[in-house]
Design an enzyme around this catalytic site. Structure first.
Site, PDB file in Angstrom:
ATOM      1  N   ASN A 164    -113.368  29.802 -23.387  1.00 15.50           N
ATOM      2  CA  ASN A 164    -112.351  30.809 -24.234  1.00 15.50           C
ATOM      3  C   ASN A 164    -111.718  29.839 -25.248  1.00 15.50           C
ATOM      4  O   ASN A 164    -111.244  30.285 -26.107  1.00 15.50           O
ATOM      5  CB  ASN A 164    -111.352  31.152 -23.372  1.00 15.50           C
ATOM      6  CG  ASN A 164    -110.825  30.293 -22.192  1.00 15.50           C
ATOM      7  OD1 ASN A 164    -111.567  29.887 -21.358  1.00 15.50           O
ATOM      8  ND2 ASN A 164    -109.458  30.367 -22.100  1.00 15.50           N
ATOM      9  N   GLN A 192    -115.453  35.841 -21.732  1.00 14.07           N
ATOM     10  CA  GLN A 192    -115.645  35.634 -22.989  1.00 14.07           C
ATOM     11  C   GLN A 192    -116.716  36.081 -23.681  1.00 14.07           C
ATOM     12  O   GLN A 192    -117.287  36.302 -24.711  1.00 14.07           O
ATOM     13  CB  GLN A 192    -115.140  34.253 -23.323  1.00 14.07           C
ATOM     14  CG  GLN A 192    -113.912  34.028 -23.138  1.00 14.07           C
ATOM     15  CD  GLN A 192    -112.946  34.391 -24.264  1.00 14.07           C
ATOM     16  OE1 GLN A 192    -113.066  34.813 -25.201  1.00 14.07           O
ATOM     17  NE2 GLN A 192    -111.736  34.702 -23.682  1.00 14.07           N
ATOM     18  N   ALA A 213    -111.441  44.066 -18.937  1.00 17.54           N
ATOM     19  CA  ALA A 213    -111.515  45.004 -19.846  1.00 17.54           C
ATOM     20  C   ALA A 213    -110.808  44.624 -21.352  1.00 17.54           C
ATOM     21  O   ALA A 213    -111.302  44.943 -22.340  1.00 17.54           O
ATOM     22  CB  ALA A 213    -111.145  46.197 -19.720  1.00 17.54           C
ATOM     23  N   HIS A 214    -109.436  44.035 -21.273  1.00 16.51           N
ATOM     24  CA  HIS A 214    -108.762  43.681 -22.340  1.00 16.51           C
ATOM     25  C   HIS A 214    -109.343  42.439 -23.299  1.00 16.51           C
ATOM     26  O   HIS A 214    -108.791  42.448 -24.725  1.00 16.51           O
ATOM     27  CB  HIS A 214    -107.290  43.497 -21.940  1.00 16.51           C
ATOM     28  CG  HIS A 214    -106.871  42.179 -21.621  1.00 16.51           C
ATOM     29  ND1 HIS A 214    -106.661  40.838 -22.513  1.00 16.51           N
ATOM     30  CD2 HIS A 214    -106.903  41.316 -20.149  1.00 16.51           C
ATOM     31  CE1 HIS A 214    -106.288  39.904 -21.830  1.00 16.51           C
ATOM     32  NE2 HIS A 214    -106.668  40.116 -20.609  1.00 16.51           N
ATOM     33  N   CYS A 340    -102.704  31.194 -22.456  1.00 17.45           N
ATOM     34  CA  CYS A 340    -101.911  30.833 -21.045  1.00 17.45           C
ATOM     35  C   CYS A 340    -101.195  29.679 -21.146  1.00 17.45           C
ATOM     36  O   CYS A 340    -100.294  29.577 -20.324  1.00 17.45           O
ATOM     37  CB  CYS A 340    -102.868  30.925 -20.077  1.00 17.45           C
ATOM     38  SG  CYS A 340    -104.184  31.886 -20.229  1.00 17.45           S
TER      39      CYS A 340
HETATM   40  C1  LIG Z   1    -108.625  36.151 -20.225  1.00 18.91           C
HETATM   41  C2  LIG Z   1    -109.571  35.464 -19.493  1.00 18.91           C
HETATM   42  C3  LIG Z   1    -109.219  35.325 -18.070  1.00 18.91           C
HETATM   43  C4  LIG Z   1    -108.255  36.262 -17.408  1.00 18.91           C
HETATM   44  O1  LIG Z   1    -108.341  37.480 -17.737  1.00 18.91           O
HETATM   45  P1  LIG Z   1    -106.967  38.634 -17.238  1.00 18.91           P
HETATM   46  O2  LIG Z   1    -107.711  39.999 -16.925  1.00 18.91           O
HETATM   47  O3  LIG Z   1    -106.299  38.620 -18.334  1.00 18.91           O
HETATM   48  O4  LIG Z   1    -106.583  38.098 -15.770  1.00 18.91           O
HETATM   49  C5  LIG Z   1    -110.208  34.658 -17.199  1.00 18.91           C
HETATM   50  N1  LIG Z   1    -111.009  33.894 -17.746  1.00 18.91           N
HETATM   51  C6  LIG Z   1    -111.299  33.898 -19.159  1.00 18.91           C
HETATM   52  C7  LIG Z   1    -112.348  32.939 -19.180  1.00 18.91           C
HETATM   53  C8  LIG Z   1    -110.466  34.437 -19.728  1.00 18.91           C
HETATM   54  O5  LIG Z   1    -110.766  34.302 -21.166  1.00 18.91           O
END
Ligand SMILES: *Cc1c(COP(=O)(O)O)cnc(C)c1O
Length: 399
Positions: A164, A192, A213-214, A340
């Site tokens: 990410n 990702q 999903a987001h 994060c």
């Molecule tokens: C955003 C992300 C997560 C966490 O996902 P959430 O649904 O926000 O808990 C985990 N792994 C990767 C690589 C991410 O980019």
């Protein structure tokens, strides 16, 4: 107008994406008239049940698996925890029954998202030996190195699909082959990759796979874990037997409907989306190189090994956070390291693991383009960035 309804230039699609209006439209009935509990036997309940079943089938088609192999969760953080702890705890249980002598060992990479990394660290505190494999300087984890650290008692290999922060696409299919040959479950955090990379679980060679999903224009607070049939796992959330007894709790019907609609659309649009993102990302990269000649790209030098929407760049002598604040004042949203860790100024664990010095980490910025990004927005960003850098460097020169 940006997705946020104002004129923000949103270049942080790796952190989250705006909800697709068609996805919202698919969700609305389950926020309003179809409010039934999928476990109820009357019509309203069965309407909700049918929506969850349809969503599961849609997702299964995209992943090339059986609907029964999909567990809906509250997001990728839960999915990653369930995968990592579920596999390790199950194996420890078998050991306690005397079937395995050594404490089960976990292999992962040093560049995982904290959802995996901190789950693995928590296992380490519980006495599980763990090996964190470092990537090469471009951020890619070597299958040979994974192979070299596997032990007879290794119970899990967990390596993400694409990072990410650096955008580095990992050789998961090769790692999957290595794990498969040894009968070791292989977990892939594929968050990702959705909408940008193929998600077929057999081609990836994984036994577990997490999505959120987001990150693909769906709603926040819903995700999934694919678990290949026959994978030994200890389920964690006890309750009313939902998700086939694998994850108790009344289904997030509206979220699940949104996740499936978003995933189906992201998959259908994938070729065009990849081209759209790559063109804008390359435009941004070229523009930055032209206006800030000493800018350094972090991550794979071969663009084919980087996510098409990702540009991670260091601006020597300038704090990434200073640049971000200046960009924000001018309506550009980007990121320094992962969302994060923003708010604490610890250098990114991903960039550090790639061997970048602390200074270079603090000078780094991440831009991730998406559906609503336009060439005009990219050009404006290049201009604002060049001005900001000139101004900050000018001030530094005076001081
Ligand atoms: C955003 C992300 C997560 C966490 O996902 P959430 O649904 O926000 O808990 C985990 N792994 C990767 C690589 C991410 O980019």
């Amino acid at each position: 107008m940006g997705p946020s309804g104002d004129d923000t230039i949103y270049l942080d699609h790796a952190a989250t994406t705006p909800l697709d209006p068609e996805v919202l439209a698919a969700m609305v009935p389950y926020l309003t008239r179809s409010f039934g509990n999928p476990s109820s036997i009357y019509r309203l309940g069965q309407e909700a049940r049918a929506a969850v079943d349809d969503a599961r089938s849609t997702v299964a088609r995209v992943l090339g698996c059986s609907p029964a192999e999909i567990v809906f969760t509250s997001g990728a953080t839960e999915s990653d925890n369930l995968a990592v702890k579920g596999i390790a705890w199950r194996r420890r249980l078998e050991r306690e029954r005397g079937r395995n002598a050594a404490m089960p060992h976990v292999v992962t990479s040093a560049i995982e998202h904290h959802a995996v990394l901190h789950a693995v660290t928590s296992l380490e505190h519980q006495g599980f030996p763990v090996t964190y494999v470092r990537p090469d300087p471009e951020g890619i984890v070597s299958p040979e190195q994974i192979e070299a650290v596997i032990r007879p008692e290794t119970c899990l290999v967990s390596v993400m699909y694409a990072n990410n922060e650096s955008g580095a696409i990992q050789p998961v299919a090769e790692i999957g082959r290595i794990a498969r040959e040894r009968g070791i479950p292989f977990h892939v955090d594929a968050v990702q990759g959705a909408g940008l990379l193929p998600l077929g679980v057999d081609d990836l060679g994984c036994d577990l796979l997490a999505l959120s999903a987001h990150k693909f224009y769906g709603p926040k607070g819903v995700g999934l874990l694919y678990v290949r049939r026959g994978t030994p796992i200890r389920w964690q959330q006890d309750g009313g037997g939902q998700e086939g007894g694998r994850r108790g709790g009344t289904e997030n019907v509206v979220g699940i409907v949104g996740l499936a609609a978003a995933l189906a659309k992201a998959e259908a649009q994938r070729p065009g989306y990849v081209d759209h993102c790559a063109a804008l990302r390359d435009r941004l990269e070229a523009g930055i190189k032209a206006t800030i000649p000493d800018a350094v790209i972090n991550g794979p030098s071969d663009p084919a090994r980087r996510l098409p929407n990702n540009l991670n760049v260091a601006l020597p002598g300038i704090q990434g956070e200073t640049v971000l604040l200046n960009l924000d004042m001018q309506g550009v949203a980007a990121s320094a390291g992962s969302a994060c860790t923003t708010g604490n100024s610890e250098p990114s664990h991903v960039l550090l693991a790639m061997g970048l010095g602390e200074e270079r980490c603090r000078e780094s910025l991440r831009f991730t383009v998406g559906r609503s990004t336009t060439a005009d927005q990219i050009d404006e960003t290049i201009e604002i960035l060049a001005e900001t850098v000139a101004r900050v460097r000018g001030l530094a020169g005076v001081a």
